[in-house]
Scaffold this motif. Structure first.
Motif, PDB file in Angstrom:
ATOM      1  N   PHE A 109      22.078 -14.222  19.491  1.00 27.27           N
ATOM      2  CA  PHE A 109      22.870 -13.040  19.145  1.00 27.27           C
ATOM      3  C   PHE A 109      22.074 -11.764  19.326  1.00 27.27           C
ATOM      4  O   PHE A 109      22.552 -10.806  19.942  1.00 27.27           O
ATOM      5  CB  PHE A 109      23.371 -13.153  17.697  1.00 27.27           C
ATOM      6  CG  PHE A 109      24.070 -11.913  17.225  1.00 27.27           C
ATOM      7  CD1 PHE A 109      25.366 -11.643  17.633  1.00 27.27           C
ATOM      8  CD2 PHE A 109      23.425 -11.005  16.397  1.00 27.27           C
ATOM      9  CE1 PHE A 109      26.013 -10.493  17.216  1.00 27.27           C
ATOM     10  CE2 PHE A 109      24.056  -9.853  15.974  1.00 27.27           C
ATOM     11  CZ  PHE A 109      25.356  -9.595  16.383  1.00 27.27           C
ATOM     12  N   PHE A 110      20.865 -11.713  18.806  1.00 24.16           N
ATOM     13  CA  PHE A 110      20.079 -10.490  18.902  1.00 24.16           C
ATOM     14  C   PHE A 110      19.614 -10.201  20.327  1.00 24.16           C
ATOM     15  O   PHE A 110      19.511  -9.044  20.727  1.00 24.16           O
ATOM     16  CB  PHE A 110      18.913 -10.500  17.905  1.00 24.16           C
ATOM     17  CG  PHE A 110      19.368 -10.265  16.502  1.00 24.16           C
ATOM     18  CD1 PHE A 110      19.958  -9.066  16.144  1.00 24.16           C
ATOM     19  CD2 PHE A 110      19.241 -11.251  15.546  1.00 24.16           C
ATOM     20  CE1 PHE A 110      20.401  -8.845  14.844  1.00 24.16           C
ATOM     21  CE2 PHE A 110      19.677 -11.052  14.252  1.00 24.16           C
ATOM     22  CZ  PHE A 110      20.260  -9.839  13.899  1.00 24.16           C
ATOM     23  N   LEU A 111      19.355 -11.226  21.108  1.00 24.51           N
ATOM     24  CA  LEU A 111      19.032 -10.984  22.514  1.00 24.51           C
ATOM     25  C   LEU A 111      20.248 -10.470  23.286  1.00 24.51           C
ATOM     26  O   LEU A 111      20.123  -9.582  24.133  1.00 24.51           O
ATOM     27  CB  LEU A 111      18.490 -12.248  23.166  1.00 24.51           C
ATOM     28  CG  LEU A 111      17.035 -12.564  22.845  1.00 24.51           C
ATOM     29  CD1 LEU A 111      16.649 -13.882  23.486  1.00 24.51           C
ATOM     30  CD2 LEU A 111      16.118 -11.470  23.310  1.00 24.51           C
ATOM     31  N   ALA A 112      21.429 -11.001  22.974  1.00 22.50           N
ATOM     32  CA  ALA A 112      22.656 -10.498  23.604  1.00 22.50           C
ATOM     33  C   ALA A 112      22.908  -9.052  23.191  1.00 22.50           C
ATOM     34  O   ALA A 112      23.270  -8.215  24.023  1.00 22.50           O
ATOM     35  CB  ALA A 112      23.842 -11.374  23.221  1.00 22.50           C
ATOM     36  N   LEU A 113      22.702  -8.751  21.930  1.00 25.49           N
ATOM     37  CA  LEU A 113      22.873  -7.387  21.438  1.00 25.49           C
ATOM     38  C   LEU A 113      21.888  -6.428  22.108  1.00 25.49           C
ATOM     39  O   LEU A 113      22.258  -5.319  22.514  1.00 25.49           O
ATOM     40  CB  LEU A 113      22.691  -7.364  19.917  1.00 25.49           C
ATOM     41  CG  LEU A 113      22.978  -6.049  19.218  1.00 25.49           C
ATOM     42  CD1 LEU A 113      24.455  -5.703  19.344  1.00 25.49           C
ATOM     43  CD2 LEU A 113      22.594  -6.163  17.743  1.00 25.49           C
ATOM     44  N   LEU A 114      20.660  -6.869  22.277  1.00 20.23           N
ATOM     45  CA  LEU A 114      19.662  -6.058  22.971  1.00 20.23           C
ATOM     46  C   LEU A 114      20.077  -5.797  24.416  1.00 20.23           C
ATOM     47  O   LEU A 114      19.981  -4.674  24.912  1.00 20.23           O
ATOM     48  CB  LEU A 114      18.297  -6.753  22.931  1.00 20.23           C
ATOM     49  CG  LEU A 114      17.164  -6.045  23.656  1.00 20.23           C
ATOM     50  CD1 LEU A 114      16.817  -4.736  22.966  1.00 20.23           C
ATOM     51  CD2 LEU A 114      15.951  -6.946  23.744  1.00 20.23           C
ATOM     52  N   GLY A 115      20.560  -6.828  25.101  1.00 18.11           N
ATOM     53  CA  GLY A 115      20.992  -6.656  26.486  1.00 18.11           C
ATOM     54  C   GLY A 115      22.148  -5.699  26.622  1.00 18.11           C
ATOM     55  O   GLY A 115      22.174  -4.851  27.518  1.00 18.11           O
ATOM     56  N   VAL A 116      23.115  -5.790  25.726  1.00 23.00           N
ATOM     57  CA  VAL A 116      24.273  -4.897  25.783  1.00 23.00           C
ATOM     58  C   VAL A 116      23.875  -3.464  25.466  1.00 23.00           C
ATOM     59  O   VAL A 116      24.315  -2.521  26.132  1.00 23.00           O
ATOM     60  CB  VAL A 116      25.373  -5.402  24.815  1.00 23.00           C
ATOM     61  CG1 VAL A 116      26.472  -4.374  24.641  1.00 23.00           C
ATOM     62  CG2 VAL A 116      25.947  -6.709  25.315  1.00 23.00           C
ATOM     63  N   THR A 117      23.026  -3.267  24.456  1.00 21.10           N
ATOM     64  CA  THR A 117      22.657  -1.904  24.086  1.00 21.10           C
ATOM     65  C   THR A 117      21.700  -1.259  25.089  1.00 21.10           C
ATOM     66  O   THR A 117      21.659  -0.039  25.184  1.00 21.10           O
ATOM     67  CB  THR A 117      22.015  -1.870  22.682  1.00 21.10           C
ATOM     68  OG1 THR A 117      20.906  -2.763  22.653  1.00 21.10           O
ATOM     69  CG2 THR A 117      23.015  -2.242  21.629  1.00 21.10           C
ATOM     70  N   MET A 118      20.962  -2.045  25.839  1.00 21.26           N
ATOM     71  CA  MET A 118      20.049  -1.471  26.834  1.00 21.26           C
ATOM     72  C   MET A 118      20.712  -1.217  28.185  1.00 21.26           C
ATOM     73  O   MET A 118      20.176  -0.484  29.010  1.00 21.26           O
ATOM     74  CB  MET A 118      18.835  -2.386  27.029  1.00 21.26           C
ATOM     75  CG  MET A 118      17.895  -2.401  25.852  1.00 21.26           C
ATOM     76  SD  MET A 118      17.276  -0.775  25.407  1.00 21.26           S
ATOM     77  CE  MET A 118      16.373  -0.327  26.862  1.00 21.26           C
ATOM     78  N   ALA A 119      21.862  -1.811  28.430  1.00 21.00           N
ATOM     79  CA  ALA A 119      22.507  -1.677  29.740  1.00 21.00           C
ATOM     80  C   ALA A 119      22.900  -0.236  30.031  1.00 21.00           C
ATOM     81  O   ALA A 119      22.673   0.269  31.144  1.00 21.00           O
ATOM     82  CB  ALA A 119      23.727  -2.590  29.824  1.00 21.00           C
ATOM     83  N   ILE A 120      23.477   0.462  29.079  1.00 22.66           N
ATOM     84  CA  ILE A 120      23.956   1.826  29.325  1.00 22.66           C
ATOM     85  C   ILE A 120      22.799   2.802  29.548  1.00 22.66           C
ATOM     86  O   ILE A 120      22.804   3.543  30.529  1.00 22.66           O
ATOM     87  CB  ILE A 120      24.888   2.275  28.186  1.00 22.66           C
ATOM     88  CG1 ILE A 120      26.156   1.419  28.223  1.00 22.66           C
ATOM     89  CG2 ILE A 120      25.230   3.752  28.302  1.00 22.66           C
ATOM     90  CD1 ILE A 120      27.062   1.595  27.051  1.00 22.66           C
TER      91      ILE A 120
END
Length: 143
Positions: A109-120
């Motif tokens: 979950f936290f790795l997915a959250l990191l990926g989503v928040t860093m994409a933009i």
């Protein structure tokens, strides 16, 4: 032409879910994962063509909808295996026991959250500010 439609997102989510299981299996067996974009495109085309010919759906999926479906399926299908197949065997080799399921879910979950928040911010920096070319294909000079 429509791009972000419910049927594209639903089809991408379903195919991504199924392909994530296959990718997870391959990842745990072989230690590497594969991109599911091409497989999702082929399966989506086959499914929608069949549904159209049978008469269940009224229109074929457009190329832009297929692109949206492919992005959804790829993000759903590739990332879970990449985040859990590589660290899990390493953790087991080092500690001689597996990670508890709650900690594994938190890790993913936290790795997915990191990926989503860093994409933009990464897109803004690399595409908008630095004007880097998108690495899709080599550019040919125009005659």
């Amino acid at each position: 032409m429509w791009q972000l439609t419910a049927r594209a997102v639903i089809m991408g989510s379903v195919l991504g879910g199924v392909l994530s299981l296959t990718n997870l299996y391959i990842g745990l067996k072989a230690g590497w994962g594969f991109g599911v974009a091409i497989t999702a495109c082929i399966l989506s085309y086959a499914i929608w063509t069949t549904l159209y010919k049978v008469g269940i759906v009224r229109t074929r999926m457009t190329i832009l909808e297929n692109n949206c479906m492919q992005s959804t399926a790829s993000s759903a299908g590739y990332r879970p295996a990449a985040r859990s197949c590589r660290p899990s065997p390493a953790y087991i080799l080092i500690n001689n026991h597996s990670l508890p399921i709650g900690q594994m879910f938190a890790w993913v979950f936290f790795l997915a959250l990191l990926g989503v928040t860093m994409a933009i911010p990464m897109k803004r920096q690399m595409i908008n500010i630095e004007q880097l070319a998108f690495p899709s294909a080599p550019r040919r000079p125009r005659p």
